[in-house]
Design a protein around this motif. Structure first.
Motif: not given
Length: 301
Positions: A180, A211, A278-281, A284
């Motif tokens: 991130s 979460r 976050s690279p998950i998004s 991002s």
């Protein structure tokens, strides 16, 4: 942020090196306010507004604050007699901020901020609201105070292997920059800023065990987060993701995408929600680039 609390904490921050240089040799622990009027009035003006005023006391210039037609003079005790405030003039704060005064003011304000935030941290570690939902970190600072305090980044919640354990912003316990952080620094390059020098805090103060508890924990921590922001008093708050955004905006919204990229004024703060880095998004980086390009063109920073 009461005047009484600010005054009490300022007394702990004053020292000889902050005294007006021409009278510095006369400063003592028994008269801590001596030579502190200009930098103190600047700080009160930062937090409470109003006007900075100047008069002459014993043929010496003296500064105080005028707020809602009420005189606020936190350094009047340096004189051994009552002050006649009748003949004062309102002063533009920029005229006070010569190089020496600016340095002393910035030093005093940083000391004040640190001590005020320490008071808030005591509340964090005595809080029992989320005991069954979170793991608490060892008692340490919950705000990273960067060199750059014009922007405050507000994240969702601390990572279990993040800066609260590594004591290095955006780094894990092995001092490796978190993904991130990598994304966010690329975005900050657009506005010529460095995330590692930018003040940062989280909406949630302890590590959520699940979460799904973020909403509850964000709600429980809201007043503490607001208190920290009042102390920091930034020009711009950038919220990273949905939970800090919902905590700070004073209206409800359905989709997070409806508010991302817009600047809102809430309680005298400018708030800019962005997609979580976050690279998950998938958004991002690419989703945030237009936001930062637009921000660069504003006069906020």
């Amino acid at each position: 942020m009461t005047i009484e609390n600010i005054q009490n904490v300022l007394l702990k921050c004053y020292s000889k090196d902050l005294c007006y240089p021409k009278v510095q040799n006369n400063w003592s622990e028994f008269n801590k306010c001596f030579g502190m009027c200009a930098i103190t009035s600047l700080i009160i003006n930062d937090y409470l507004g109003g006007d900075i005023c100047k008069i002459y006391v014993d043929e010496i210039s003296h500064y105080f604050n005028l707020i809602d037609e009420k005189i606020i003079d936190l350094t009047s005790s340096q004189f051994n007699h009552k002050i006649d405030y009748k003949y004062y003039q309102i002063i533009d704060r920029q005229k006070i901020l010569n190089d020496d005064t600016k340095h002393r003011y910035e030093t005093l304000k940083m000391r004040l901020i640190k001590k005020l935030l320490e008071q808030v941290d005591e509340k964090v570690y005595s809080c029992n609201s989320c005991n069954k939902l979170v793991d608490k970190f060892p008692n340490d600072a919950t705000v990273f105070i960067g060199k750059d305090q014009t922007i405050v980044l507000v994240g969702e919640a601390p990572a279990n292997n993040g800066w609260r354990k590594s004591h290095k912003l955006w780094c894990d316990i092995n001092s490796k920059v978190l993904p991130s952080g990598v994304v966010l620094q690329k975005l900050f390059c657009i506005i010529d800023r460095d995330i590692f020098e930018t003040t940062f805090l989280e909406s949630v103060k302890c590590y959520p065990l699940d979460r799904k508890n973020l909403k509850t924990c964000s709600s429980n921590c809201k007043n503490i987060m607001l208190e920290q922001l009042r102390i920091l008093n930034p020009k711009l708050i950038i919220t990273l993701g949905e939970f800090p955004t919902r905590n700070l905006l004073n209206f409800k919204f359905n989709k997070f995408s409806d508010v991302v990229g817009n600047i809102y004024e809430v309680n005298n703060y400018k708030i800019l929600p962005i997609y979580h880095p976050s690279p998950i998004s998938p958004k991002s980086y690419k989703g945030n680039v237009p936001i930062f390009e637009k921000l660069k063109l504003t006069d906020i920073l």
